[in-house]
Every structure is written in C-alpha cells, then in structure tokens.
Motif scaffolding. Sequence first.
Motif, PDB file in Angstrom:
ATOM      1  N   SER A   1      14.071  37.619 -19.955  1.00 62.51           N
ATOM      2  CA  SER A   1      12.827  37.251 -20.471  1.00 62.51           C
ATOM      3  C   SER A   1      11.822  37.969 -19.408  1.00 62.51           C
ATOM      4  N   ARG A   2      10.787  38.224 -19.870  1.00 57.61           N
ATOM      5  CA  ARG A   2       9.410  38.706 -19.237  1.00 57.61           C
ATOM      6  C   ARG A   2       9.118  37.775 -18.129  1.00 57.61           C
ATOM      7  N   ARG A  41       9.365  36.617 -12.228  1.00 56.16           N
ATOM      8  CA  ARG A  41       9.591  35.638 -11.085  1.00 56.16           C
ATOM      9  C   ARG A  41      10.477  36.571 -10.186  1.00 56.16           C
ATOM     10  N   TYR A  42      11.309  37.462 -10.687  1.00 53.37           N
ATOM     11  CA  TYR A  42      12.198  38.104  -9.884  1.00 53.37           C
ATOM     12  C   TYR A  42      11.303  39.074  -8.886  1.00 53.37           C
ATOM     13  N   PHE A  43      10.448  39.623  -9.297  1.00 60.28           N
ATOM     14  CA  PHE A  43       9.452  40.584  -8.661  1.00 60.28           C
ATOM     15  C   PHE A  43       8.679  39.729  -7.658  1.00 60.28           C
ATOM     16  N   GLU A  44       8.282  38.609  -8.267  1.00 56.37           N
ATOM     17  CA  GLU A  44       7.403  37.658  -6.977  1.00 56.37           C
ATOM     18  C   GLU A  44       8.345  37.459  -6.012  1.00 56.37           C
ATOM     19  N   ARG A  45       9.531  37.103  -6.153  1.00 52.96           N
ATOM     20  CA  ARG A  45      10.461  36.809  -4.994  1.00 52.96           C
ATOM     21  C   ARG A  45      10.829  37.961  -4.253  1.00 52.96           C
ATOM     22  N   LEU A  46      11.068  39.227  -4.754  1.00 48.50           N
ATOM     23  CA  LEU A  46      11.100  40.452  -3.974  1.00 48.50           C
ATOM     24  C   LEU A  46       9.746  40.571  -3.184  1.00 48.50           C
ATOM     25  N   ILE A  47       8.744  40.262  -3.747  1.00 50.48           N
ATOM     26  CA  ILE A  47       7.273  40.679  -2.985  1.00 50.48           C
ATOM     27  C   ILE A  47       7.550  39.729  -1.598  1.00 50.48           C
ATOM     28  N   GLU A  48       7.865  38.210  -1.999  1.00 53.46           N
ATOM     29  CA  GLU A  48       7.698  37.326  -0.777  1.00 53.46           C
ATOM     30  C   GLU A  48       9.003  37.614   0.101  1.00 53.46           C
ATOM     31  N   GLU A  49      10.028  38.176  -0.146  1.00 52.86           N
ATOM     32  CA  GLU A  49      11.296  38.485   0.737  1.00 52.86           C
ATOM     33  C   GLU A  49      10.877  39.804   1.578  1.00 52.86           C
ATOM     34  N   HIS A  50      10.185  40.765   0.841  1.00 53.49           N
ATOM     35  CA  HIS A  50       9.817  41.825   1.651  1.00 53.49           C
ATOM     36  C   HIS A  50       8.507  41.698   2.630  1.00 53.49           C
ATOM     37  N   MET A  80       6.269  49.707   0.383  1.00 53.39           N
ATOM     38  CA  MET A  80       6.183  50.527  -0.571  1.00 53.39           C
ATOM     39  C   MET A  80       6.900  49.586  -1.631  1.00 53.39           C
ATOM     40  N   CYS A  81       7.909  48.832  -1.398  1.00 55.08           N
ATOM     41  CA  CYS A  81       8.623  47.894  -2.316  1.00 55.08           C
ATOM     42  C   CYS A  81       7.668  46.671  -2.639  1.00 55.08           C
ATOM     43  N   ILE A  82       6.754  46.320  -1.726  1.00 49.96           N
ATOM     44  CA  ILE A  82       5.986  45.319  -2.139  1.00 49.96           C
ATOM     45  C   ILE A  82       4.782  45.750  -2.952  1.00 49.96           C
ATOM     46  N   ASP A  83       4.344  46.900  -2.967  1.00 45.97           N
ATOM     47  CA  ASP A  83       3.491  47.669  -3.786  1.00 45.97           C
ATOM     48  C   ASP A  83       4.145  48.126  -4.998  1.00 45.97           C
ATOM     49  N   TRP A  84       5.466  48.527  -5.132  1.00 44.18           N
ATOM     50  CA  TRP A  84       5.937  48.931  -6.175  1.00 44.18           C
ATOM     51  C   TRP A  84       6.402  47.550  -7.260  1.00 44.18           C
ATOM     52  N   ALA A  85       6.960  46.353  -6.375  1.00 43.08           N
ATOM     53  CA  ALA A  85       6.865  45.190  -7.215  1.00 43.08           C
ATOM     54  C   ALA A  85       5.610  44.458  -7.802  1.00 43.08           C
ATOM     55  N   ARG A  86       4.851  44.662  -7.022  1.00 42.97           N
ATOM     56  CA  ARG A  86       3.261  44.285  -7.616  1.00 42.97           C
ATOM     57  C   ARG A  86       2.952  45.133  -8.911  1.00 42.97           C
ATOM     58  N   ASP A  87       3.273  46.470  -8.949  1.00 41.19           N
ATOM     59  CA  ASP A  87       2.876  47.095  -9.996  1.00 41.19           C
ATOM     60  C   ASP A  87       3.996  46.833 -11.164  1.00 41.19           C
ATOM     61  N   CYS A  88       5.137  46.573 -10.684  1.00 42.45           N
ATOM     62  CA  CYS A  88       6.174  46.067 -12.008  1.00 42.45           C
ATOM     63  C   CYS A  88       5.642  44.762 -12.598  1.00 42.45           C
ATOM     64  N   ILE A  89       5.077  44.002 -11.785  1.00 43.30           N
ATOM     65  CA  ILE A  89       4.559  42.826 -12.435  1.00 43.30           C
ATOM     66  C   ILE A  89       3.442  43.060 -13.258  1.00 43.30           C
ATOM     67  N   LYS A  90       2.537  43.805 -12.811  1.00 46.27           N
ATOM     68  CA  LYS A  90       1.314  44.156 -13.621  1.00 46.27           C
ATOM     69  C   LYS A  90       1.582  44.795 -14.904  1.00 46.27           C
ATOM     70  N   LEU A 143       4.653  44.464 -16.689  1.00 39.79           N
ATOM     71  CA  LEU A 143       4.926  43.618 -17.449  1.00 39.79           C
ATOM     72  C   LEU A 143       3.888  42.535 -18.051  1.00 39.79           C
ATOM     73  N   GLU A 144       2.970  42.087 -17.322  1.00 37.98           N
ATOM     74  CA  GLU A 144       2.009  41.438 -17.782  1.00 37.98           C
ATOM     75  C   GLU A 144       1.164  41.982 -18.851  1.00 37.98           C
ATOM     76  N   GLU A 145       1.069  43.387 -18.755  1.00 39.72           N
ATOM     77  CA  GLU A 145       0.095  43.981 -19.687  1.00 39.72           C
ATOM     78  C   GLU A 145       0.991  44.509 -20.884  1.00 39.72           C
ATOM     79  N   THR A 146       2.379  44.159 -21.020  1.00 42.41           N
ATOM     80  CA  THR A 146       2.945  44.711 -22.238  1.00 42.41           C
ATOM     81  C   THR A 146       2.499  43.523 -23.225  1.00 42.41           C
TER      82      THR A 146
END
Length: 181
Positions: free
Chosen positions: A106-107, A112-121, A164-174, A176-179
């Motif tokens: 699910s979206r 949540r996965y990308f948010e955790r990725l941001i936190e870890e990085h 870069m990973c943090i920025d990429w994960a934020r972009d992925c969230i964005k 997903l939220e825009e779909t």
Amino acid sequence: MLKHGILGLLNYYNLTGYEIMEAFRDSLNFFWNAQTSQIYRELQGLEQKGWVEKTVVPQQGKPDKNVFSITPEGQAELLLWLAKDEAVMATRNPLLMKVFFMGERSREENIRYFERLIEEHEKLLESLTPVPEYIENYSAYLDEKEKALFWQMTVDYGRRNMQMCIDWARDCIKRLEETDK
C-alpha cells in the motif's frame, strides 16, 4: 575486500585484533561492516598467506596480546590491489531491489518505509559527527599527514551519499503523496 581493509590498517601501524576492530568501528565501519569474528578469521588467513605476522606480547595478570604487523608480501598485495584502476561501484543494492517491487504494498506502507529510511540515514549522518576527531587522533600515528586527506575524502563521500539518500527518500514520499490527486 575485508582482507585489504585489514592490510591497509596494518600498513599504518601494528595492531591487535581488538585495535583493528576499534579502527573499523571508528572509520571503515561507515562503509564496510565487519564483525569481530570476521576480522579474527581474516587475520588467520592473512597470516597463513604470509601477508601479516603475529607477535605475542606477554602480559601480567592478563592473556597474552597478539600484535599483528604487515609483511613486505602483505604490502605488495595491498599496493597491487590499490593499483587496480577499476572504478567499480557496487551494483548489488538490496535497498533498490526492494523499492523496485514495492508497488505490491500500500501507499501508506511505502510512505512509512521511506520515512524510516530518512530517519535511519539521518542517524547515520549524525554518527559521522565525531569522525573528524577520529581522523585527527589516528593521523597522529602517520609519518605522512597527507594520507589522512584520503580518510577525509572518504567521510565526505559518506556524508554526501547519506544526504543524497535522504533527499531521494523525501522525493519518493512526495511522489507517492501526489499520486491520484
């Protein structure tokens, strides 16, 4: 690759297995994980190949200490490995393999996965804060201080990669939220 990391550390100065593990923790661990058991197993292999030598240092009231030093053959192997001009980046990336197939979830789960990725990085990025001090401390053992410049370059790469990973994960969230809007 672990063997070359150990040879590289021993090329700077003689170390015990424990000190090698500490050096990994303070420096190489940011881009190459090694367990204590792996380091000791690798040291045995390096000793069998004649690339390192072990000196037993007796201690009173404690177990004897094994101090490892690089041999001329070990230095030759290290230099041979360094001379290989392959600028190969790892092509296996478990993170990207997982993301590739995340359309099955699910979206909300994926966000949540990308948010955790941001936190870890962000935690990893924060963990690099003391590294300049480690570099300064370890560089005190160097005859040629310029060698520490390469340690600094490695840390810089790590910082940039994590950001870069943090920025990429934020972009992925964005995205997903825009779909479906």
